[in-house]
Design a protein around this motif. Structure first.
Motif, mmCIF file in Angstrom:
data_model
loop_
_atom_site.group_PDB
_atom_site.id
_atom_site.type_symbol
_atom_site.label_atom_id
_atom_site.label_comp_id
_atom_site.label_asym_id
_atom_site.label_seq_id
_atom_site.Cartn_x
_atom_site.Cartn_y
_atom_site.Cartn_z
ATOM 1 N N MET A 41 34.504 57.721 18.569
ATOM 2 C CA MET A 41 35.014 56.647 19.409
ATOM 3 C C MET A 41 33.843 56.022 20.181
ATOM 4 N N PRO A 42 33.776 54.675 20.227
ATOM 5 C CA PRO A 42 32.677 54.022 20.943
ATOM 6 C C PRO A 42 32.727 54.327 22.440
ATOM 7 N N LYS A 43 31.552 54.386 23.025
ATOM 8 C CA LYS A 43 31.456 54.625 24.456
ATOM 9 C C LYS A 43 32.048 53.426 25.209
ATOM 10 N N GLN A 44 32.849 53.689 26.222
ATOM 11 C CA GLN A 44 33.507 52.648 27.004
ATOM 12 C C GLN A 44 32.709 52.353 28.272
ATOM 13 N N VAL A 45 32.785 51.117 28.721
ATOM 14 C CA VAL A 45 32.218 50.709 29.998
ATOM 15 C C VAL A 45 33.403 50.389 30.902
ATOM 16 N N ASP A 46 33.468 51.047 32.041
ATOM 17 C CA ASP A 46 34.585 50.834 32.959
ATOM 18 C C ASP A 46 34.212 49.841 34.044
ATOM 19 N N PHE A 47 35.215 49.103 34.471
ATOM 20 C CA PHE A 47 35.055 48.137 35.551
ATOM 21 C C PHE A 47 36.326 48.173 36.383
ATOM 22 N N ARG A 48 36.186 48.399 37.656
ATOM 23 C CA ARG A 48 37.340 48.464 38.546
ATOM 24 C C ARG A 48 37.082 47.533 39.716
ATOM 25 N N PHE A 49 38.135 46.856 40.145
ATOM 26 C CA PHE A 49 37.976 45.873 41.207
ATOM 27 C C PHE A 49 39.139 45.974 42.172
ATOM 28 N N GLN A 50 38.839 46.123 43.437
ATOM 29 C CA GLN A 50 39.864 46.158 44.474
ATOM 30 C C GLN A 50 39.438 45.233 45.601
ATOM 31 N N ILE A 51 40.425 44.574 46.199
ATOM 32 C CA ILE A 51 40.141 43.729 47.359
ATOM 33 C C ILE A 51 41.208 43.959 48.421
ATOM 34 N N SER A 52 40.945 43.471 49.589
ATOM 35 C CA SER A 52 41.886 43.587 50.702
ATOM 36 C C SER A 52 43.139 42.765 50.422
ATOM 37 N N GLU A 53 44.250 43.249 50.888
ATOM 38 C CA GLU A 53 45.525 42.529 50.784
ATOM 39 C C GLU A 53 45.429 41.159 51.474
ATOM 40 N N HIS A 54 44.522 41.021 52.416
ATOM 41 C CA HIS A 54 44.386 39.785 53.194
ATOM 42 C C HIS A 54 43.360 38.817 52.592
ATOM 43 N N SER A 55 42.744 39.203 51.509
ATOM 44 C CA SER A 55 41.770 38.342 50.850
ATOM 45 C C SER A 55 42.462 37.092 50.310
ATOM 46 N N PRO A 56 41.758 35.963 50.306
ATOM 47 C CA PRO A 56 42.345 34.764 49.705
ATOM 48 C C PRO A 56 42.566 34.917 48.191
ATOM 49 N N TYR A 57 41.971 35.948 47.582
ATOM 50 C CA TYR A 57 42.110 36.183 46.152
ATOM 51 C C TYR A 57 43.099 37.289 45.815
ATOM 52 N N ALA A 58 43.821 37.782 46.812
ATOM 53 C CA ALA A 58 44.799 38.844 46.581
ATOM 54 C C ALA A 58 45.854 38.400 45.565
ATOM 55 N N THR A 59 46.287 37.155 45.634
ATOM 56 C CA THR A 59 47.277 36.652 44.673
ATOM 57 C C THR A 59 46.724 36.720 43.257
ATOM 58 N N LEU A 60 45.471 36.376 43.093
ATOM 59 C CA LEU A 60 44.830 36.435 41.772
ATOM 60 C C LEU A 60 44.817 37.857 41.236
ATOM 61 N N ILE A 61 44.412 38.807 42.054
ATOM 62 C CA ILE A 61 44.325 40.192 41.597
ATOM 63 C C ILE A 61 45.720 40.741 41.294
ATOM 64 N N ARG B 267 45.903 40.615 29.166
ATOM 65 C CA ARG B 267 45.134 40.780 30.410
ATOM 66 C C ARG B 267 43.635 40.933 30.139
ATOM 67 N N HIS B 268 43.303 41.764 29.184
ATOM 68 C CA HIS B 268 41.897 42.000 28.841
ATOM 69 C C HIS B 268 41.208 40.680 28.480
ATOM 70 N N ASN B 269 41.877 39.859 27.677
ATOM 71 C CA ASN B 269 41.300 38.564 27.287
ATOM 72 C C ASN B 269 41.129 37.647 28.494
ATOM 73 N N MET B 270 42.148 37.580 29.342
ATOM 74 C CA MET B 270 42.078 36.681 30.496
ATOM 75 C C MET B 270 40.893 37.017 31.392
ATOM 76 N N ILE B 271 40.684 38.283 31.637
ATOM 77 C CA ILE B 271 39.587 38.702 32.512
ATOM 78 C C ILE B 271 38.244 38.474 31.820
ATOM 79 N N THR B 272 38.140 38.880 30.572
ATOM 80 C CA THR B 272 36.885 38.722 29.841
ATOM 81 C C THR B 272 36.528 37.253 29.684
#
Length: 148
Positions: free
Chosen positions: A1-21, A35-40
């Motif tokens: 199995m190919p080695k995976q690269v992980d990416f995790r993203f968290q922001i505050s509930e009060h961030s202007p980008y909370a709706t996006l996340i 989802r994977h396509n949209m983010i990539t």
């Protein structure tokens, strides 16, 4: 199995980008694309050429081609947003929607599934016709075309 690269993203509930996340969250089952396509796609269309430059593993010619590819992808995203929100008339004949670059798709190495395998060759005069043909696409076809 190919080695995976992980990416995790968290922001505050009060961030202007909370709706996006929240929108991109696995809890949202009503996404337009996988989802994977949209983010990539969103990240790659702007940051991929810069990441490649940062890595130091690409020639100047490869970097320029990656930048041209990213510009094309960003243009398709602009067209998609205009179509979804009924703003086509506001785009008019803006030069940003024409593509003055000549692409040679055979020069682009396909490093991953998010890199287009082929890009149209457009002249300045083709931009308006290309815009009309893209605007006639269904919403889900617009971005798929940019990221084939």
């Amino acid at each position: 199995m190919p080695k995976q690269v992980d990416f995790r993203f968290q922001i505050s509930e009060h961030s202007p980008y909370a709706t996006l996340i929240k929108y991109l969250s696995p809890k949202n089952k009503l996404l337009e694309f996988p989802r994977h396509n949209m983010i990539t796609w969103a990240l790659a269309a702007f940051w991929h050429p810069l990441a490649c430059k940062w890595s130091g593993r690409f020639s100047d010619a490869d970097l320029k081609l990656k930048a041209r590819t990213a510009i094309y992808q960003l243009q398709q995203q602009i067209i998609y947003l205009a179509h979804v929100f009924g703003l086509e008339s506001e785009l008019g004949n803006q030069e940003i929607l024409t593509n003055p670059f000549h692409y040679d798709a055979d020069l682009e190495p396909n490093f991953d599934g998010s890199t287009p395998k082929s890009l149209p060759t457009l002249n300045q005069s083709d931009g308006e016709q290309d815009l009309r043909s893209l605007m006639s696409c269904e919403n889900d076809e617009l971005l798929d075309e940019a990221f084939k």
